[in-house]
Structures are given as C-alpha cells and as structure tokens.
Design an enzyme around this catalytic site. Structure first.
Site, PDB file in Angstrom:
ATOM      1  CG  HIS A  59      24.393  38.849 -29.929  1.00  7.82           C
ATOM      2  ND1 HIS A  59      24.698  37.919 -30.996  1.00  7.82           N
ATOM      3  CD2 HIS A  59      25.484  38.912 -28.922  1.00  7.82           C
ATOM      4  CE1 HIS A  59      26.254  37.781 -30.773  1.00  7.82           C
ATOM      5  NE2 HIS A  59      26.415  38.399 -29.728  1.00  7.82           N
ATOM      6  CG  HIS A  96      25.751  40.882 -25.134  1.00  7.71           C
ATOM      7  ND1 HIS A  96      26.060  42.366 -25.357  1.00  7.71           N
ATOM      8  CD2 HIS A  96      26.742  40.400 -25.885  1.00  7.71           C
ATOM      9  CE1 HIS A  96      26.726  42.458 -26.451  1.00  7.71           C
ATOM     10  NE2 HIS A  96      27.341  41.283 -26.672  1.00  7.71           N
ATOM     11  CD  GLU A 105      48.371  54.474 -40.084  1.00  5.71           C
ATOM     12  OE1 GLU A 105      49.272  55.079 -40.011  1.00  5.71           O
ATOM     13  OE2 GLU A 105      47.671  54.378 -39.112  1.00  5.71           O
ATOM     14  CG  HIS A 157      59.048  52.783 -40.562  1.00  3.86           C
ATOM     15  ND1 HIS A 157      59.236  52.562 -39.053  1.00  3.86           N
ATOM     16  CD2 HIS A 157      58.106  54.035 -40.877  1.00  3.86           C
ATOM     17  CE1 HIS A 157      58.541  53.756 -38.638  1.00  3.86           C
ATOM     18  NE2 HIS A 157      58.290  54.426 -39.545  1.00  3.86           N
TER      19      HIS A 157
END
Length: 667
Positions: free
Chosen positions: A26, A262, A413, A475
């Site tokens: 890159h 890029h 999280e 869950h």
C-alpha cells in the site's frame, strides 16, 4: 542542507520502492502522510532508537497498518538497528521483519500489531490510559517519572469500523489528554471515493465524544502541522484529533488522489515519474548521507533518556520503595512470594470446600489476589454484578478519580478487549475484563489479536453454557468454548469448582506469553475432593480427579459444571462393578502441551472406552476420546428454561453418561 520536503520524500521513495519490489502493498498512505510523519518524528516524538524499550518513551501507533512502509521507513531512517535496508528491500517477504502489516515487536520499535482497522486506535486508548494511571500512582510533586504521549495515525477505514466509536467515546469520557491522533482525511478507500459510503461529520462526532478537534490542517504544510501539534499538546484534559487534509499517493502524477495507489504497486513507469515529480533523482533504496544524518534520532534520543535517568535517580533517592515497585511493574515481574501464596490459597480453598458458581469463586480469587497484585486493572462491559469482576474495596476509575482501579467499559465488548490489549502492550498493569461468554463473539478479533501479539490479557467470560437458563438461546453459548480453543496461543480454562478457579487465575496471572480466557458458570457447582498432589496437578491442564483400583475400563473426561456430573456417573458405574476414572481437563491447551508421559498416565492409550462430557459443541473432543469413544455435548442452540430442565432435555445427565459407558463396554 536538506529541506523538510526532502526528508519526507525519503519516506515516499523507500515506500514506493519497497512496494514495487514486492509487487504488493500500500504505497498511497505512506506517500500521503509522509509530511505529517516527518514533523512528528523529528520535532515532537520522544524516543530513543538505541533503547526501544525505554519505559517513558512516547508510543506511536499506526492504526492504518496497511501503510506499514511508513513505519518501517521511519524506524530505519531514525536509527533503529533491527530495521536495515535489507529489511526494507525484503518488505513482505518470508524471513524479514518488515511484514505486510506491522507485527508487534517492541525491540524493533513496533508497539502493536495493526491491520484490522480501528484496533490500533483502541490499543492506543489503552496505552494512554495506562500512562495516565501510572502517572497518578507514581509521580510525586517535583518528581515526574511518567510523562509520555500516545500518538496515532489513522484513516477513514479506522473511523468506519464500529470499534472506533466504542474506544473513542471512552477516551473522551476518561479525559485522556495525552492521546493525540492524526486523521488522514484523503477521501479514498479501497473501493474509491468515500463520499458514497462515509459522509459522517467526523469533527462534530469527536467533539460530541469530548475530544479537542483541530480542523482542516493541510497535511502537506509542515508549519500548519506544527501549529496543530502544539495546540494538541496544550490541551491536557481532552484527547485531540488533528484532521489533516492529504492527497493519497502524493507525488505520483497519474495515480495520486485515486484508489489506484491505495493497495497496489504504482508500477515501474509511475515510480519513475514520481521520482521526477518529487525531485528525487536517487536510485531505488538509496538515501543520501545528508538526509540520513538529518533523520538520525539516536543522539537526541540518548539525551532524552539520560535526562529521564537522572530524574529517576533523584526519585529513587527520595522514594526508594516506589522506585522499586515501578521497576517491577514495568518489567512485568510478579511480586516476590506470589507463587507460594497462590498455592496456599488454592489449598485453603480445597480445605474450605463448599458449592458455588465458578463466577463467584472467581470473585473470591480476585478479592484474595487484589492486595497481592496492585497491577490488577479490571473491568466489565456493563455486567459487573453478573461477571463479579470487581475486587472488594476497589474504587472505580473516572477522570476525577484517577486512583481508581476498576473500569466501567459500558456495553462495548470489542472496545474493552482491544483497550485491554493496549494496556498490556504499554506495561505496568495486568488487564482483565468481563462479559458473558456468548458475547465473546463481539470481541472475537481483539481476542485473536491478543493471542497473535502474545499479550497477557485476561478475559473473564461468565454464563458459560445452557446452564445460563431462562435467558434462552441468544445468551446461551454453544460453539464458543470450542471456537476459543481453536485460537492459537489462547489458553482457555473452564474450572469445575473454587479450587480449579484459583489454579486457573494463577495460571492466567503468571502467564506472560499470551492471553487467557476464563470460562465460568452462572450456576453453582459441587466442590470436589482432592489431595495436595491433585491440587498441584491442576496446573497441568488435565489430571486424574477420581480413580479406581487397577486399570480403568472407562475414562470420563469433563470440564466445568460437567465434572460433577462425571463424578456422579462414575460412582453409579462403580456401584455396578465397572472400573471408572474421571479426568478433569480444565485447560485443553495446557494439557496438550504436557509431555507424553503425563498425558499417557492420565489417559492410558490402552483404555479405548472414553467419554467426554461438556455442555457445548462436541467437535474438539474427538482428539481425546478417539474413534471408539463418545462425546456427550450440545451441538444445537439452547432454549429458554431453567438450567436443570435444559440439562435433562439435552441429555446431560448422570443416567445418560452412565448409559453411554455401558453401551461402549457392551453391557
């Protein structure tokens, strides 16, 4: 005398030449951010190339890690000995340190592994927090030994990733004034001009987080960059975002400002044209001596570190105990006597007995370890009273209470896990953080990065199975323990009672070469009887918990809440005259790393009747039970019901395990 543009062009030339030689990489970002890098690394960055591990160095993190040649060029030019010109020529090739994305190697000057966009930025938040906490703990009026900044380069991709919202919101809330980020606002990503998919008002977004935002800085004007950095450094109560307008691939006349540069080599013809446009007549990988001398930071870095050493010597004379503790913490050593005390605590837990959920046992361990380990820095993703991660008497950290050692991460999280990694990368603290096991999916890539970087983060993952009960399948983890075990260098402990929980936490704290996941129950589990020898054997990851006279006819292998089930099934079978051994295997990877003699003694090859029992996916257990064995587990999603009803419904019962043994034995 070389100009600033000449010095920046050295970065551009090395970057485009290395990418061209590799025919991969890159070049656009290094060429676009070269002017910003020249100002930062030559005018502001505090570092010593001769000692990359100096504790009070500034941290530089390349969050847009695909532009890795920018970092390698800087390290080589400023004098880091482990980045030679041969390494630059060997960019992206096997056997060289110059990987396609920076891989953590602090001795080389690479602070963190980046490439998964946004995580470097989150690591930087953790590093900046660690600096602030250490400064509050160890600095004294007139004696400053912790005083360094965390600098970040980032791009549009980092800001599009959701983790940037999680981490940057916390950085503002925490008031991390020594965190300074340069936003490479070039308007280009892999797919082209970003206005079709990224129209956020980024400055206002960061202002809403509580950051200082410095807008519309010309990223190719050194004077403008210098003014912006000085303004950022004056603001100590807020992190700063310096929004730099740049041209991707600056200097490549036909490809600059376009996605073409890029993620692909410019091509030999364009590299030649770029040399002309930049006024860089030198051959590939040649840097003139005057430019090298202007870049060389070794003398300046040595002077900076020597000033710090003199300050630390004066500090030690006045505060000898604090100085010794600071050195211990920054080395990552555990306190003297910790190992012996941890063994005593495990034996005390064995003697005390009592049934409890292992999440409760984990809290008991933390309360015992807290006074022994001041480096413990804990938190939870908005589940403190479910994960039970707060040490008794520990104050929460806020920007007003910097002595706090408990972090409320909120419902973040992924951000939590990556920030924990940044804390560990910085040094001085052992970071742990909690959430439900099922939500490790949200944090998954940060857990993987912890393992890849060998960061000793401790992930406390509670509510570990269908034993969660009424909250239902959304869950209730099923595949999660198995998937975590698949991550190389991740130790996953699933203890069966308080004693194994002490052993698991001890192993996690003592481990310096990688992360640990502690997988803990919501429901109470029975205490198991053990000798002192068995207590000591827990550290081997798998051991004989209950044995029979003579050679066993069948071996039951279990973890966590299913160990008690296995013990009860063994006793039922023993009443029928069957010789059964129960093996508790709280950490499969640690057991697998034991020598063949230990593994063979625990699981004799001659015993082919083997049953593994775990309330989760069964796939990983066939290695241990063999082709003639059986696995009792859960290979489908759970349901909403009380835990005891679910275990019965899914066949995780004493009778089911005993019947499986009878069938394998042909009885």
């Amino acid at each position: 005398m070389p100009t600033r543009r000449d010095l920046a062009n050295a970065i551009r030339a090395l970057s485009m030449d290395a990418v061209q030689r590799a025919n991969s990489g890159h070049p656009g970002m290094p060429m676009g951010m070269a002017d910003i890098a020249e100002v930062l690394w030559r005018d502001f960055l505090k570092h010593n190339p001769a000692n990359p591990l100096w504790s009070d160095r500034d941290r530089f993190i390349l969050s847009n890690g695909h532009g890795s040649m920018l970092l390698y060029s800087l390290l080589h030019l400023t004098g880091y000995q482990h980045v030679s010109m041969d390494d630059i020529r060997g960019f992206r090739q096997l056997g060289f340190r110059t990987a396609g994305h920076p891989e953590r190697e602090p001795e080389m000057g690479v602070e963190t592994t980046t490439g998964p966009l946004g995580q470097g930025l989150a690591n930087a938040v953790g590093a900046a927090l660690a600096e602030k906490l250490l400064a509050a703990e160890f600095n004294r009026p007139g004696y400053t030994i912790v005083d360094h900044a965390t600098w970040v380069f980032l791009g549009d991709g980092c800001l599009m990733e959701g983790i940037s919202h999680e981490a940057c919101s916390l950085a503002g809330t925490w008031g991390l004034g020594k965190l300074i980020c340069f936003y490479d606002d070039n308007g280009i990503s892999i797919d082209g001009e970003v206005h079709g998919w990224f129209t956020d008002d980024t400055p206002r977004r960061f202002e809403a987080y509580g950051w200082q935002v410095i807008r519309n800085v010309d990223g190719h004007d050194p004077d403008a960059i210098i003014r912006a950095v000085r303004k950022a450094r004056r603001e100590l109560s807020k992190p700063s975002l310096i929004c730099c307008k740049t041209i991707i691939g600056y200097g490549a006349p036909n490809k600059q400002g376009k996605e073409d540069c890029h993620g692909a080599a410019l091509g030999a013809e364009e590299v030649g044209l770029a040399r002309q446009a930049l006024g860089w007549p030198h051959q590939p990988f040649v840097v003139p001596e005057d430019i090298r001398q202007a870049w060389d930071a070794r003398a300046r870095g040595k002077r900076a570190e020597n000033r710090w050493k003199r300050a630390f010597k004066a500090y030690r004379a006045v505060f000898p105990e604090l100085a010794a503790e600071f050195e211990r913490r920054t080395r990552g050593d555990l306190p003297a006597g910790f190992a012996a005390r941890a063994i005593e605590l495990a034996r005390e837990a064995q003697a005390a007995g009592g049934n409890a959920a292992t999440r409760q046992s984990s809290q008991a361990v933390l309360n015992a370890f807290g006074p022994l380990l001041p480096e413990l820095l804990g938190g939870s993703a908005d589940l403190t009273w479910s994960n039970l991660t707060r040490i008794k008497g520990t104050a929460e950290y806020t920007r007003e209470r910097q002595s706090g050692r408990y972090l409320h991460y909120g419902v973040r999280e992924f951000g939590m896990a990556a920030i924990m990694n940044g804390i560990g990368l910085h040094g001085g603290f052992t970071a742990y953080g909690g959430t439900f096991l099922v939500f490790s999916d949200y944090a998954r890539n940060a857990l993987r990065m912890a393992a890849l970087m060998r960061v000793p983060s401790i992930f406390v993952l509670t509510h570990d199975s269908i034993g969660l009960g009424e909250d239902g399948p959304t869950h209730q983890p099923v595949e999660h323990v198995a998937s975590l075990r698949l991550i190389p260098n991740m130790d996953v402990w699933r203890p069966c009672d308080s004693v194994e929980t002490f052993a698991a936490w001890t192993a996690a704290v003592e481990r310096r070469s990688g992360p640990t996941s502690l997988v803990l129950t919501r429901q109470a589990v029975p205490h198991q009887s053990r000798s002192d020898q068995q207590v000591a054997a827990i550290r081997r990851g798998g051991y004989v918990l209950l044995d029979c006279e003579g050679t066993p006819e069948c071996i039951l292998i279990a973890t966590g809440s299913e160990v008690g089930l296995a013990v009860d099934a063994a006793r039922q079978l023993a009443g029928e005259g069957t010789r059964v051994r129960v093996v508790s295997m709280p950490c499969v990877s640690v057991f697998a790393a034991q020598d063949a003699a230990w593994r063979g003694a625990v699981l004799p090859p001659s015993v082919e009747c083997r049953i593994a029992i775990e309330a989760g996916a069964t796939e990983g257990w066939w290695r241990w039970v063999g082709a003639r064995g059986r696995v009792v587990g859960v290979d489908r999603f759970g349901a909403s019901a009380p835990a005891k009803d679910l275990f019965r419904h899914y066949g995780l019962t004493v009778d089911a395990v005993a019947q499986a043994a009878r069938e394998l034995l042909g009885r």
